[in-house]
Design a protein around this motif. Structure first.
Motif, PDB file in Angstrom:
ATOM      1  N   PHE A   1     -10.022  15.886  -1.454  1.00  0.00           N
ATOM      2  CA  PHE A   1     -10.630  14.548  -1.624  1.00  0.00           C
ATOM      3  C   PHE A   1     -10.991  13.748  -0.392  1.00  0.00           C
ATOM      4  N   SER A   2     -10.264  14.029   0.404  1.00  0.00           N
ATOM      5  CA  SER A   2     -10.678  13.205   1.793  1.00  0.00           C
ATOM      6  C   SER A   2     -11.811  13.548   2.536  1.00  0.00           C
ATOM      7  N   ILE A   3     -11.826  15.034   2.544  1.00  0.00           N
ATOM      8  CA  ILE A   3     -13.185  15.690   3.037  1.00  0.00           C
ATOM      9  C   ILE A   3     -14.347  15.090   2.169  1.00  0.00           C
ATOM     10  N   GLU A   4     -14.302  15.189   0.964  1.00  0.00           N
ATOM     11  CA  GLU A   4     -15.434  14.662   0.049  1.00  0.00           C
ATOM     12  C   GLU A   4     -15.837  13.424   0.418  1.00  0.00           C
ATOM     13  N   VAL A   5     -15.058  12.738   0.465  1.00  0.00           N
ATOM     14  CA  VAL A   5     -15.318  11.191   0.694  1.00  0.00           C
ATOM     15  C   VAL A   5     -15.736  10.824   1.864  1.00  0.00           C
ATOM     16  N   GLN A   6     -15.328  11.638   3.133  1.00  0.00           N
ATOM     17  CA  GLN A   6     -16.027  11.282   4.438  1.00  0.00           C
ATOM     18  C   GLN A   6     -17.302  11.950   4.606  1.00  0.00           C
ATOM     19  N   VAL A   7     -17.477  12.956   4.062  1.00  0.00           N
ATOM     20  CA  VAL A   7     -18.711  13.866   4.526  1.00  0.00           C
ATOM     21  C   VAL A   7     -19.576  13.754   3.107  1.00  0.00           C
ATOM     22  N   THR A   8     -19.173  13.032   2.342  1.00  0.00           N
ATOM     23  CA  THR A   8     -20.107  12.687   1.080  1.00  0.00           C
ATOM     24  C   THR A   8     -20.641  14.076   0.406  1.00  0.00           C
ATOM     25  N   ILE A   9     -19.586  14.808   0.151  1.00  0.00           N
ATOM     26  CA  ILE A   9     -20.058  16.038  -0.467  1.00  0.00           C
ATOM     27  C   ILE A   9     -19.922  15.582  -2.081  1.00  0.00           C
ATOM     28  N   GLY A  10     -18.691  15.231  -2.717  1.00  0.00           N
ATOM     29  CA  GLY A  10     -18.575  14.789  -3.984  1.00  0.00           C
ATOM     30  C   GLY A  10     -18.963  15.760  -5.293  1.00  0.00           C
ATOM     31  N   PHE A  11     -17.823  16.705  -5.240  1.00  0.00           N
ATOM     32  CA  PHE A  11     -18.237  17.839  -6.338  1.00  0.00           C
ATOM     33  C   PHE A  11     -18.311  17.333  -7.643  1.00  0.00           C
ATOM     34  N   GLY A  12     -17.541  16.106  -7.952  1.00  0.00           N
ATOM     35  CA  GLY A  12     -17.479  15.581  -9.158  1.00  0.00           C
ATOM     36  C   GLY A  12     -16.262  15.689  -9.964  1.00  0.00           C
ATOM     37  N   GLY A  13     -15.042  16.406  -9.440  1.00  0.00           N
ATOM     38  CA  GLY A  13     -14.019  16.880 -10.013  1.00  0.00           C
ATOM     39  C   GLY A  13     -12.864  15.578  -9.725  1.00  0.00           C
ATOM     40  N   ARG A  14     -13.251  14.865  -8.385  1.00  0.00           N
ATOM     41  CA  ARG A  14     -12.214  14.085  -8.100  1.00  0.00           C
ATOM     42  C   ARG A  14     -13.005  12.644  -7.945  1.00  0.00           C
ATOM     43  N   MET A  15     -12.406  11.450  -8.297  1.00  0.00           N
ATOM     44  CA  MET A  15     -12.993  10.015  -8.068  1.00  0.00           C
ATOM     45  C   MET A  15     -12.003   9.244  -8.161  1.00  0.00           C
ATOM     46  N   VAL A  16     -12.560   7.660  -7.476  1.00  0.00           N
ATOM     47  CA  VAL A  16     -11.808   7.093  -7.589  1.00  0.00           C
ATOM     48  C   VAL A  16     -11.869   6.034  -8.904  1.00  0.00           C
ATOM     49  N   THR A  17     -10.750   5.527  -9.503  1.00  0.00           N
ATOM     50  CA  THR A  17     -11.151   4.896 -10.504  1.00  0.00           C
ATOM     51  C   THR A  17     -10.806   3.124 -10.246  1.00  0.00           C
ATOM     52  N   GLU A  18     -10.952   2.278 -10.960  1.00  0.00           N
ATOM     53  CA  GLU A  18     -10.784   0.930 -10.671  1.00  0.00           C
ATOM     54  C   GLU A  18      -9.552   0.402 -10.780  1.00  0.00           C
ATOM     55  N   GLU A  19      -8.434   1.535 -11.217  1.00  0.00           N
ATOM     56  CA  GLU A  19      -7.051   1.201 -11.547  1.00  0.00           C
ATOM     57  C   GLU A  19      -6.310   0.624 -10.144  1.00  0.00           C
ATOM     58  N   CYS A  20      -6.835   1.113  -8.929  1.00  0.00           N
ATOM     59  CA  CYS A  20      -6.192   0.733  -7.772  1.00  0.00           C
ATOM     60  C   CYS A  20      -7.100   0.071  -6.927  1.00  0.00           C
ATOM     61  N   PRO A  21      -6.801  -1.419  -6.504  1.00  0.00           N
ATOM     62  CA  PRO A  21      -7.588  -1.867  -5.593  1.00  0.00           C
ATOM     63  C   PRO A  21      -7.387  -1.470  -4.222  1.00  0.00           C
ATOM     64  N   ALA A  22      -6.267  -1.070  -3.736  1.00  0.00           N
ATOM     65  CA  ALA A  22      -5.900  -0.295  -2.674  1.00  0.00           C
ATOM     66  C   ALA A  22      -6.763   0.912  -2.353  1.00  0.00           C
ATOM     67  N   ALA A  23      -6.802   1.856  -3.361  1.00  0.00           N
ATOM     68  CA  ALA A  23      -7.613   2.831  -3.286  1.00  0.00           C
ATOM     69  C   ALA A  23      -9.123   2.689  -2.850  1.00  0.00           C
ATOM     70  N   ILE A  24      -9.814   1.623  -3.658  1.00  0.00           N
ATOM     71  CA  ILE A  24     -10.929   1.306  -3.197  1.00  0.00           C
ATOM     72  C   ILE A  24     -11.089   0.744  -1.794  1.00  0.00           C
ATOM     73  N   LEU A  25     -10.153  -0.136  -1.258  1.00  0.00           N
ATOM     74  CA  LEU A  25     -10.098  -0.486   0.296  1.00  0.00           C
ATOM     75  C   LEU A  25     -10.069   0.752   0.906  1.00  0.00           C
ATOM     76  N   VAL A  26      -9.112   1.890   0.715  1.00  0.00           N
ATOM     77  CA  VAL A  26      -9.133   3.140   1.641  1.00  0.00           C
ATOM     78  C   VAL A  26     -10.433   3.738   1.561  1.00  0.00           C
ATOM     79  N   LEU A  27     -11.129   3.664   0.465  1.00  0.00           N
ATOM     80  CA  LEU A  27     -12.285   4.268   0.295  1.00  0.00           C
ATOM     81  C   LEU A  27     -13.391   3.650   1.300  1.00  0.00           C
ATOM     82  N   ILE A  28     -13.471   2.562   1.209  1.00  0.00           N
ATOM     83  CA  ILE A  28     -14.290   1.681   2.246  1.00  0.00           C
ATOM     84  C   ILE A  28     -13.959   2.040   3.734  1.00  0.00           C
ATOM     85  N   VAL A  29     -12.653   1.808   4.114  1.00  0.00           N
ATOM     86  CA  VAL A  29     -12.339   2.257   5.344  1.00  0.00           C
ATOM     87  C   VAL A  29     -12.603   3.386   5.819  1.00  0.00           C
TER      88      VAL A  29
END
Length: 313
Positions: free
Chosen positions: A80-108
């Motif tokens: 998932f880290s590779i998919e986030v950083q290189v914007t591959i995004g196969f669709g099987g893993r995604m960030v939900t709105e459940e955790c604000p910390a996860a959204i912050l890590v995604l931005i960073v």
């Protein structure tokens, strides 16, 4: 200066740093995503669903919302880290709105990935666009010569360009490097003295459409005024540096080619053979004779002696 250091490194070292910078960032954020999933209970919930398939179909279990879907282990977090950083995004893993910390890590991680891409790609672009390879096609004669030209002793060398694309705004300059002592007794071991040159177009600018013989008239203002054939040996503390600069026509990048002549690389009483000939209305250059010289009658005395006693001629 980190960027200049990266540009100056050899290619194997640059590629190693390029690869390790991405791998380390993927591993680092993979660990962060794994910790977020572990702290939220995503890993335990995923393990329980795998062990109790009957319970997985129940309603209460389906109400659980993970921070990141489909995170089962560190391996899936790393992917998932590779998919986030290189914007591959196969669709099987995604960030939900459940955790604000996860959204912050995604931005960073996206910002860090963009910074690494900018630095690494900029470094590789600078290395591939360097003009030192173009300078290798600018050639100088292996030896310089001293002979008479228009009744005066001249220091001469030949310069040429092996490529068809021209060097724009080409300039050439020479310096004599030798040990000198001032009137006060100060010894300068590597004193650099500019010497004036003359060429077919005048000044230091040259039009390098064909090989040119660049020469310096040895007169009373020349540091070679007291040089004779007896001084041209390997024990003599003398070196003449030649620097050719210009802009590469195809890229617009400035390039520089350098060479130097020690005392024993200067031939007295010789001149360069002609290498430009006209054939069927076109000029051709025979580069196989680029450095060839022939002996010519030349007084075996210094330019000072020749100027003071014209009868030597």
């Amino acid at each position: 200066d980190v960027f200049t250091t990266l540009v100056d490194l050899k290619w194997p070292h640059t590629l190693l740093i390029f690869t390790m910078s991405f791998l380390c960032s993927w591993l680092l954020f993979g660990m962060v995503w794994w910790l977020i999933a572990f702290a939220h209970g995503d890993l335990a919930h995923s393990t329980r669903l795998q062990r109790e398939p009957a319970e997985a179909a129940a309603g209460p279990a389906a109400a659980f919302v993970p921070c990141v879907t489909s995170i089962h282990s560190f391996t899936s977090a790393f992917l998932f880290s590779i998919e986030v950083q290189v914007t591959i995004g196969f669709g099987g893993r995604m960030v939900t709105e459940e955790c604000p910390a996860a959204i912050l890590v995604l931005i960073v991680q996206n910002i860090v990935g963009l910074v690494i891409n900018a630095i690494m790609l900029g470094c590789i672009f600078m290395k591939t666009s360097q003009a030192h390879r173009r300078a290798e096609t600018l050639i100088f004669s292996k030896h310089a010569v001293i002979a008479l030209r228009e009744g005066r002793l001249c220091f001469m060398l030949r310069v040429g360009d092996l490529r068809k694309s021209m060097i724009i705004s080409a300039t050439i300059r020479m310096q004599v490097v030798k040990k000198t002592a001032s009137l006060e007794g100060e010894v300068v071991p590597l004193n650099q003295i500019d010497i004036q040159m003359e060429n077919p177009v005048g000044g230091n600018s040259i039009f390098l459409v064909s090989p040119l013989i660049i020469y310096h008239v040895i007169d009373k203002n020349s540091p070679l005024y007291d040089i004779s054939p007896m001084n041209l040996h390997h024990h003599e503390d003398l070196e003449i540096i030649v620097i050719l600069e210009g802009v590469v026509e195809t890229t617009g990048i400035t390039t520089q080619a350098r060479t130097s002549y020690l005392a024993d690389e200067i031939l007295w009483g010789q001149r360069f053979v002609p290498i430009v000939a006209e054939e069927d209305g076109r000029y051709s250059v025979d580069y196989s004779k680029f450095g060839n010289t022939v002996k010519v009658p030349t007084p075996s005395c210094t330019a000072r002696q020749l100027e003071e006693d014209k009868s030597i001629m």
